[in-house]
Design an enzyme around this catalytic site. Structure first.
Site, short mmCIF file in Angstrom:
data_model
loop_
_atom_site.label_atom_id
_atom_site.label_comp_id
_atom_site.label_asym_id
_atom_site.label_seq_id
_atom_site.Cartn_x
_atom_site.Cartn_y
_atom_site.Cartn_z
N ASP A 1 0.82 -1.21 0.00
CA ASP A 1 0.00 0.00 0.00
C ASP A 1 0.85 1.26 0.00
O ASP A 1 0.50 2.27 -0.62
CB ASP A 1 -0.92 0.01 1.22
CG ASP A 1 -2.07 -0.99 1.09
OD1 ASP A 1 -2.37 -1.39 -0.05
OD2 ASP A 1 -2.65 -1.36 2.12
N ALA B 1 -7.42 2.32 7.18
CA ALA B 1 -6.03 2.36 7.62
C ALA B 1 -5.95 2.82 9.09
O ALA B 1 -6.56 2.22 9.96
CB ALA B 1 -5.22 3.27 6.69
#
Length: 292
Positions: free
Chosen positions: A69, A184
């Site tokens: 990511d 996140a």
């Protein structure tokens, strides 16, 4: 089609996956672009043209991020600048934004045949105004975090929406996230998961000294401002997509609003986001669930 391969060679076996990705795409008639920073690394082992990184972003039709990511976040701003879509190949740990796991790398051929969908993701604009009224601006695909430093015991934050104070709190920090970034840091701090193609701004507190602190979701017409008071000479860190970009004093103001730019994430196999929620976030719960 021209594909710019954007690798993170710090990830295990990433060099191997770059070579394989280049081979698959070239086999299907795709021209491969690589930054000249990697000329000595790959040389003639891949069928690629080497140019300066910004030229690669400008000339390509698609960016293939090989890493995790963080690799996607790293190239997102340039992709938004040149309106280039990103497809991620995960060779990291979580890889929540990646469309493909490294074991699915052969599915890259669908990129050339057009068998994919595009997921349009909003960005946040972070404008920092210092005590001299000088401004600096940054873009975030995931989140903007203002947090206390290690030598500061606790900080007082004041958050306003369109000029009206909506939160005064004592906490370790505050997070402003996009729907993409909701899965996140914000999620780890207790915020909800949001479907990534929605347009909204999520505000979450980090370890608030309050029994009643809750995440707030704002519409994209909102202009949010944040101030921080730490007492003495202590400062707070302003972090954008995981990169510490500024030391904030009590005279500084951080303004957060929806950017007019966006990033398109390529989804090759369909419903990648919800599959990631199921397999990467829910699986530990399922594995330990009561079979009865």
């Amino acid at each position: 089609m021209k594909a710019f391969i954007f690798p993170n060679l710090n990830k295990a076996n990433s060099k191997e996956y770059v070579v394989k990705a280049c081979s698959i795409l070239a086999k299907h008639g795709c021209k491969i672009l690589l930054s000249d920073d990697y000329c000595d690394v790959f040389g003639n082992s891949v069928f690629a043209s080497y140019s300066q990184q910004e030229e690669c972003f400008s000339e390509c039709d698609v960016v293939v991020a090989v890493g995790g990511d963080g690799t996607i976040l790293k190239c997102a701003q340039m992709c938004s600048k040149y309106n280039k879509p990103i497809v991620g190949i995960n060779c990291g740990r979580l890889g929540f934004m990646a469309s493909l796991e490294h074991s699915q790398i052969n599915d890259l051929e669908k990129l050339v045949s057009g068998e994919y969908t595009l997921s349009k993701r909003m960005l946040l604009s972070c404008i920092i105004t210092n005590h001299s009224n000088q401004k600096s601006e940054y873009l975030a695909l995931n989140d903007i975090v203002i947090s206390k430093t290690d030598n500061c015991k606790i900080a007082d934050f004041e958050v306003s929406r369109n000029g009206h104070i909506i939160s005064s709190l004592r906490a370790d920090g505050i997070i402003f996230s996009t729907p993409t970034g909701a899965s996140a840091y914000s999620m780890s701090a207790g915020g909800p998961i949001i479907e990534p193609e929605m347009d909204c701004i999520e505000f979450t507190q980090i370890c608030p000294h309050s029994l009643f602190a809750r995440t707030i979701i704002f519409d994209t017409d909102s202009v949010l401002t944040a101030k921080c008071y730490t007492g003495g000479a202590y400062m707070t860190n302003v972090t954008v997509d995981g990169n510490m970009i500024y030391k904030m004093s009590q005279e500084d103001i951080v303004t957060i609003l929806k950017s007019d730019k966006y990033v398109e994430i390529i989804d090759i196999n369909g419903d990648s986001f919800f599959e990631s929620v199921n397999k990467k976030l829910m699986q530990p719960i399922k594995d330990n669930s009561n079979p009865w």
